[in-house]
Design a protein around this motif. Sequence first.
Motif: not given
Length: 251
Positions: A67-81
Amino acid sequence: MTVVLVPYHLDEYFPDLDVPVVPTSVITPPLPDGTPWERMAYLYEYVADAVRRGCRDGCPVVASGDCTTALGTVAGLQRAGLDPAVVWFDGHGDLHTPESSRSGYLGGMPLRMLTGAGDPTVAERIGLWPVSEERMVLVDARDLDPPEKVYLAGSGIRRCPVQGLAEDVLPDGAVYLHLDFDVVDPADLSGLRFPAPGGPRLAQVLAAALQVVRTGRVAAVGLACTWHPGRVGARARALTDPVLAALGRAT
């Protein structure tokens, strides 16, 4: 649709991790020496960038062994604005901090870390901003430790059973949909690392996940394939195939 495979459990590489989706890309950078969080922060930098790019083609899907990979996924969404809310399906709470966890298991901490708590190594490395508790929904989580229960009692995180998930429970705006397969009762999905008996059947989880997808607001999906490699992948397609099909229509 971008489908990213991250074949790791925490910072341990699992090249034979079987997942119920066909990836369009696989992330396997050589991890540097360091603490587990330092190694995972390096890995999640790649995940965040893949998700950011994947947002151009619709709703990216990230499959990994934890589940910790979610940290990278959410950060990626934030990078996308985007400013994503979180709908987190899990048989466990994932709400520990290093201070509250008796086992020290890092996989029991990511949802709490998304609020800005816990070890800051990953967030600082990948630029992860905290998600407000009020924009989080924890679905099921029948196996909670006492410190997690205490935290939830005073937090803004909404909690509901799989069968109680309704439109008025979901947060507004873009949504990160997190599906840890151990939310499913092990009677339907054996081979899980941390089975939590007494949970919903696979068909019930599917119905609830589709309800979230059909809002048309799911910005990314995380598939936490929390099983021993070679044990579950094909059977889990009964959940992922309809969800990905619905994502395609929603997109």
